[in-house]
Write an enzyme that holds these catalytic residues in place. Structure first.
Site, short mmCIF file in Angstrom:
data_model
loop_
_atom_site.label_atom_id
_atom_site.label_comp_id
_atom_site.label_asym_id
_atom_site.label_seq_id
_atom_site.Cartn_x
_atom_site.Cartn_y
_atom_site.Cartn_z
N VAL A 23 0.85 -1.19 0.00
CA VAL A 23 0.00 0.00 0.00
C VAL A 23 0.89 1.24 0.00
O VAL A 23 0.60 2.24 0.66
CB VAL A 23 -0.97 0.02 1.20
N ALA A 24 2.01 1.16 -0.73
CA ALA A 24 2.93 2.28 -0.85
C ALA A 24 3.27 2.86 0.53
O ALA A 24 3.54 2.11 1.47
CB ALA A 24 2.35 3.34 -1.79
N CYS A 25 3.24 4.18 0.66
CA CYS A 25 3.69 4.81 1.89
C CYS A 25 2.71 4.68 3.06
O CYS A 25 3.02 5.10 4.17
CB CYS A 25 4.00 6.29 1.64
N SER A 26 1.53 4.13 2.81
CA SER A 26 0.58 3.87 3.90
C SER A 26 0.61 2.42 4.35
O SER A 26 -0.22 2.00 5.17
CB SER A 26 -0.84 4.26 3.47
N SER B 9 6.68 3.61 3.88
CA SER B 9 5.68 3.39 4.95
C SER B 9 6.27 3.43 6.35
O SER B 9 5.54 3.60 7.33
CB SER B 9 4.98 2.04 4.73
#
Length: 374
Positions: free
Chosen positions: A155-158, A335
């Site tokens: 979820v990429a940076c999240s 993340s």
């Protein structure tokens, strides 16, 4: 839910090697010199655009970053290579990403005062995994000797907060009693070291958290998870297009569009209000005003984003104590940034103090947890 879910341990691991802004700029500007000299005739004819120079001051002003850790420094500053040189490993060897995941996991387990055998599930949640399958989480599970199950999330940076959300839900549902969430952010292979606007952004790191039910928690610092909240809204303003389809598309699998790239100004303009509204709404669901939050552990992408988000929430700039910044040392670690801020800045909190863990990034995606010190 009949039992309280808590965060009982956190671990932060980083590589030994690092690169300063000055080192990075020296390499980048040397590459620019070589490129512009090689294409001097095309540049003069207007057929090729001259590459721009950079400076350490530009990087720090634009991002707040002064240095970044890197898994393998060799090759990254070589103007004839401009990417880290990482030796491949045989299938029967522990992968590079699993290795750093294990290091962070051990630190988190130690902080939670539990052993790997006490864990039921492993979630590896990050921006990139080095392969499609088998899952890095299952490899980590095997390396640590954990029974149960594991899976990867992207979820990429999240990814870190979204991974904690899944752990929270699993614990609430009774599908696990203790979950290990790991964020091995080995992002340096996906950096375009020849792009002035993005070559400085990322650093390598691995973080991990232990989530479990309150009645089993034995860590020195334990936090009730009051709730979790997630939001996604599609945008192409942050992309990394590398994938298995490139083999069939007859395109350069390592072209600039296959590496990390973004429309930075658009991201800043669109994500800041989204994140501020998300956090404010999340807090309001607990009747907590932003002024009632003791600590903000925000995603570490850009110091100007964090400053603006805090201003929108508090009506003023937050102090370093209120909203710790780790960008100067770690850079953007995808993340893991909010978890680094949490891991390095939580032990001084006292019982009843409320904090917010929030990450935001490509997707767009925003994830948050409201937590309270026990």
């Amino acid at each position: 839910m009949s039992q309280q879910v808590v965060i009982s341990g956190v671990g932060v691991w980083h590589p030994k090697e690092s690169i300063t802004n000055e080192e990075l700029v020296e390499s980048y500007n040397a590459y620019v010199d070589a490129f512009n000299h090689k294409h001097a005739d095309e540049i003069a004819a207007g057929d090729v655009t001259a590459m721009p120079y950079s400076s350490a001051e530009f990087i720090e002003k634009a991002s707040g970053i002064k240095r970044r850790y890197i898994y393998q420094k060799d090759g990254a500053l070589d103007i004839n290579r401009m990417k880290p040189k990482i030796a491949p490993r045989a299938d029967e060897e522990l992968s590079h990403q699993a290795e750093i995941a294990v290091e962070a996991a051990k630190l988190a387990l130690d902080a939670a005062n539990v052993s790997a055998q006490d864990v039921d599930a492993v979630i590896v949640s990050c921006a990139y995994t080095q392969r499609a399958y088998p899952a890095i989480a299952i490899e980590v599970q095997e390396a640590l000797g954990i029974e149960g199950f594991g899976f990867d999330m992207l979820v990429a940076c999240s990814a870190a907060t979204f991974g904690m959300h899944r752990a929270y839900e699993m614990l609430c549902a009774g599908n696990a009693k203790r979950v290990l969430v790991i964020n091995p952010e080995l992002v340096s292979p996906q950096i375009n070291y020849t792009d002035r606007d993005s070559h400085f952004i990322f650093g390598d790191v691995a973080t991990a958290t232990v989530l479990e039910l309150a009645d089993t928690a034995k860590g020195e610092h334990v936090y009730d998870v009051l709730s979790t909240k997630a939001l996604t809204k599609f945008s192409s303003n942050i992309r990394s297009n590398f994938g298995y389809m490139t083999r069939a598309e007859d395109v350069d699998p390592y072209g600039p569009d296959k590496l990390f790239h973004q429309a930075g100004r658009k991201v800043f303009k669109e994500v800041c209000p989204l994140a501020a509204e998300h956090i404010e709404t999340h807090l309001a669901s607990h009747d907590i005003a932003p002024e009632g939050v003791r600590r903000w552990w925000l995603h570490q992408a850009n110091i100007n984003m964090n400053t603006l988000i805090c201003k929108r929430l508090l009506g003023r700039e937050a102090s370093q104590e209120e909203a710790p910044i780790v960008l100067d040392e770690y850079a953007n670690t995808a993340s893991a940034g909010s978890v680094i801020a949490f891991g390095l800045n939580h032990k001084d909190l006292v019982s009843g103090d409320v904090g917010v863990l929030c990450s935001f990034g490509a997707g767009y995606s925003i994830g948050s947890l409201v937590i309270k010190k026990r």
